[in-house]
Design an enzyme around this catalytic site. Structure first.
Site, PDB file in Angstrom:
ATOM      1  N   ASP A  94       0.860  -1.184   0.000  1.00  0.00           N
ATOM      2  CA  ASP A  94       0.000   0.000   0.000  1.00  0.00           C
ATOM      3  C   ASP A  94       0.901   1.239   0.000  1.00  0.00           C
ATOM      4  OD1 ASP A  94      -1.579   2.170   0.751  1.00  0.00           O
ATOM      5  OD2 ASP A  94      -2.734   1.031   2.222  1.00  0.00           O
ATOM      6  N   ILE A  95       0.776   2.063  -1.033  1.00  0.00           N
ATOM      7  CA  ILE A  95       1.673   3.214  -1.217  1.00  0.00           C
ATOM      8  C   ILE A  95       1.562   4.229  -0.071  1.00  0.00           C
ATOM      9  CG2 ILE A  95       0.131   4.735  -2.556  1.00  0.00           C
ATOM     10  CD1 ILE A  95       2.490   5.064  -4.570  1.00  0.00           C
ATOM     11  N   GLY A 150      -9.917   4.056  -5.621  1.00  0.00           N
ATOM     12  CA  GLY A 150      -8.600   3.461  -5.858  1.00  0.00           C
ATOM     13  C   GLY A 150      -7.512   4.140  -5.040  1.00  0.00           C
ATOM     14  N   VAL A 151      -6.341   4.305  -5.656  1.00  0.00           N
ATOM     15  CA  VAL A 151      -5.201   4.865  -4.926  1.00  0.00           C
ATOM     16  C   VAL A 151      -5.459   6.339  -4.561  1.00  0.00           C
ATOM     17  CG1 VAL A 151      -3.821   5.490  -6.976  1.00  0.00           C
ATOM     18  CG2 VAL A 151      -2.681   4.905  -4.852  1.00  0.00           C
ATOM     19  N   ASP A 152      -6.187   7.049  -5.410  1.00  0.00           N
ATOM     20  CA  ASP A 152      -6.558   8.448  -5.149  1.00  0.00           C
ATOM     21  C   ASP A 152      -7.373   8.535  -3.855  1.00  0.00           C
ATOM     22  OD1 ASP A 152      -6.828  11.131  -5.655  1.00  0.00           O
ATOM     23  OD2 ASP A 152      -8.281  10.929  -7.280  1.00  0.00           O
ATOM     24  N   THR A 166      -3.857   1.591 -14.437  1.00  0.00           N
ATOM     25  CA  THR A 166      -4.154   0.150 -14.607  1.00  0.00           C
ATOM     26  C   THR A 166      -5.354  -0.319 -13.783  1.00  0.00           C
ATOM     27  OG1 THR A 166      -2.675  -0.621 -12.837  1.00  0.00           O
ATOM     28  CG2 THR A 166      -1.720  -0.352 -15.038  1.00  0.00           C
ATOM     29  N   GLY A 167      -6.011   0.619 -13.086  1.00  0.00           N
ATOM     30  CA  GLY A 167      -7.218   0.264 -12.326  1.00  0.00           C
ATOM     31  C   GLY A 167      -8.443   0.672 -13.115  1.00  0.00           C
TER      32      GLY A 167
HETATM   33  N1  AR6 Z   1      -1.516   1.692  -2.905  1.00  0.00           N
HETATM   34  C1  AR6 Z   1      -0.975   1.413  -4.121  1.00  0.00           C
HETATM   35  N2  AR6 Z   1      -1.702   1.140  -5.215  1.00  0.00           N
HETATM   36  C2  AR6 Z   1      -3.058   1.165  -5.086  1.00  0.00           C
HETATM   37  C3  AR6 Z   1      -3.703   1.445  -3.865  1.00  0.00           C
HETATM   38  C4  AR6 Z   1      -2.868   1.731  -2.750  1.00  0.00           C
HETATM   39  N3  AR6 Z   1      -3.376   2.026  -1.552  1.00  0.00           N
HETATM   40  N4  AR6 Z   1      -5.042   1.361  -4.067  1.00  0.00           N
HETATM   41  C5  AR6 Z   1      -5.229   1.017  -5.354  1.00  0.00           C
HETATM   42  N5  AR6 Z   1      -4.023   0.886  -5.983  1.00  0.00           N
HETATM   43  P1  AR6 Z   1      -6.738   3.336  -9.819  1.00  0.00           P
HETATM   44  P2  AR6 Z   1      -6.403   4.677 -12.423  1.00  0.00           P
HETATM   45  C6  AR6 Z   1      -3.697   0.497  -7.369  1.00  0.00           C
HETATM   46  O1  AR6 Z   1      -8.077   2.818 -10.194  1.00  0.00           O
HETATM   47  O2  AR6 Z   1      -6.598   3.397 -13.150  1.00  0.00           O
HETATM   48  C7  AR6 Z   1      -9.612   7.242  -9.336  1.00  0.00           C
HETATM   49  O3  AR6 Z   1     -10.973   7.271  -9.005  1.00  0.00           O
HETATM   50  C8  AR6 Z   1      -4.745  -0.246  -8.166  1.00  0.00           C
HETATM   51  O4  AR6 Z   1      -4.783  -1.622  -7.777  1.00  0.00           O
HETATM   52  O5  AR6 Z   1      -6.526   3.870  -8.447  1.00  0.00           O
HETATM   53  O6  AR6 Z   1      -5.247   5.558 -12.822  1.00  0.00           O
HETATM   54  C9  AR6 Z   1      -9.086   8.590  -9.818  1.00  0.00           C
HETATM   55  O7  AR6 Z   1      -9.736   9.658  -9.162  1.00  0.00           O
HETATM   56  C10 AR6 Z   1      -4.195  -0.065  -9.579  1.00  0.00           C
HETATM   57  O8  AR6 Z   1      -3.184  -1.015  -9.864  1.00  0.00           O
HETATM   58  O9  AR6 Z   1      -6.259   4.518 -10.823  1.00  0.00           O
HETATM   59  C11 AR6 Z   1      -9.399   8.552 -11.274  1.00  0.00           C
HETATM   60  O10 AR6 Z   1     -10.737   8.949 -11.529  1.00  0.00           O
HETATM   61  C12 AR6 Z   1      -3.536   1.324  -9.527  1.00  0.00           C
HETATM   62  O11 AR6 Z   1      -3.467   1.665  -8.136  1.00  0.00           O
HETATM   63  C13 AR6 Z   1      -9.226   7.103 -11.643  1.00  0.00           C
HETATM   64  O12 AR6 Z   1      -9.439   6.369 -10.435  1.00  0.00           O
HETATM   65  C14 AR6 Z   1      -4.297   2.387 -10.261  1.00  0.00           C
HETATM   66  O13 AR6 Z   1      -5.697   2.168 -10.100  1.00  0.00           O
HETATM   67  C15 AR6 Z   1      -7.816   6.810 -12.113  1.00  0.00           C
HETATM   68  O14 AR6 Z   1      -7.748   5.491 -12.556  1.00  0.00           O
END
Ligand code: AR6
Length: 174
Positions: free
Chosen positions: A11-12, A33-35, A123-124
Site C-alpha cells: 500500500d503506497i 482506488g489509490v486516489d 491500470t485500475g
Molecule cells: N496503494 C498502491 N496502489 C493502489 C492502492 C494503494 N493504496 N489502491 C489502489 N491501488 P486506480 P487509475 C492500485 O483505479 O486506473 C480514481 O478514481 C490499483 O490496484 O486507483 O489511474 C481517480 O480519481 C491499480 O493497480 O487509478 C481517477 O478517476 C492502480 O493503483 C481514476 O481512479 C491504479 O488504479 C484513475 O484510474
C-alpha cells in the site's frame, strides 16, 4: 536492472518516502482506488491544496503533474498526475502514460526529492493493459533516472499481486 528501482507489493500510503505519486483525475478532487486511499490517509490538507491549484489553473491535464503537501502521509509531498483512460490504444494512451512518469520525475527532481513512490498509474479504473503499462513505466523510469540525478530511489508500489509479478518478471529480464 537498475539498482535504484525497487518493486514492492503493498500500500503506497504506508511506505515512508519523499514523494508519493497519486493516480488522480483532472478535477484533482479525489476519487476511488489509490486516489481515494491517498486523500483518506493524507487528510483534508491535501484536498485544500488541490482546490487552490484548481482555482489557479483549473485542474490538471492528462499526462501532467502537480505537487501538494502530503498531509498526514509519511512523505514530504504528493505529486498528482492524471493517467490516460484506455480507449483502444490509438488515442495517445502510450505517450500520455509516459508523460505521467516523466512529468512526475521532473516535478520531484525540481523540488529536491531523492526518493519517489509510483503506483501503477491507469491500470485500475482507467483500464490500461497491465503488461503494456508496466513496460512503459519501467522504460520511462529507467530513462528518467539518467536524466534527473537528484532521485536516488524509485519504489514501484504494486497493490495487486498480478502487477507485482508482471514487474518482477520484466525487471529481471532487463
Ligand atoms: N496503494 C498502491 N496502489 C493502489 C492502492 C494503494 N493504496 N489502491 C489502489 N491501488 P486506480 P487509475 C492500485 O483505479 O486506473 C480514481 O478514481 C490499483 O490496484 O486507483 O489511474 C481517480 O480519481 C491499480 O493497480 O487509478 C481517477 O478517476 C492502480 O493503483 C481514476 O481512479 C491504479 O488504479 C484513475 O484510474
Amino acid at each position: 536492472m537498475n539498482r535504484k528501482i525497487e518493486i514492492i507489493h503493498g500500500d503506497i500510503t504506508k511506505i515512508p518516502v519523499d514523494i508519493i505519486v497519486n493516480a488522480a483525475n483532472s478535477s484533482l478532487l479525489g476519487g476511488s482506488g489509490v486516489d481515494g486511499a491517498i486523500h483518506r490517509m493524507g487528510g483534508k490538507e491535501i484536498l485544500n491544496a488541490c482546490q487552490k491549484i484548481r482555482a489557479k489553473q483549473g485542474g490538471c491535464k492528462v499526462g501532467e503533474a502537480v505537487i501538494t503537501t502530503a498531509g498526514n502521509l509519511p512523505a514530504k509531498y504528493v505529486i498528482h498526475t492524471v493517467g490516460p483512460r484506455w480507449n483502444g490504444g490509438n488515442n495517445h494512451e502510450t505517450d500520455n502514460l509516459k508523460n505521467c512518469y516523466l512529468n512526475s520525475f521532473i516535478v520531484a527532481n525540481n523540488n529536491g526529492a531523492t526518493s519517489i513512490s509510483f503506483p501503477n498509474i491507469s491500470t485500475g479504473i482507467y483500464n490500461f493493459p497491465k503488461n503494456q503499462a508496466a513496460s512503459i513505466a519501467l522504460e520511462t523510469i529507467t530513462d528518467s533516472l539518467y536524466l534527473y540525478h537528484n532521485i536516488q530511489k524509485v519504489n514501484i508500489v504494486c497493490f495487486e499481486i498480478e502487477n507485482y509479478l508482471i514487474y518482477k518478471e520484466l525487471i529481471e529480464s532487463l
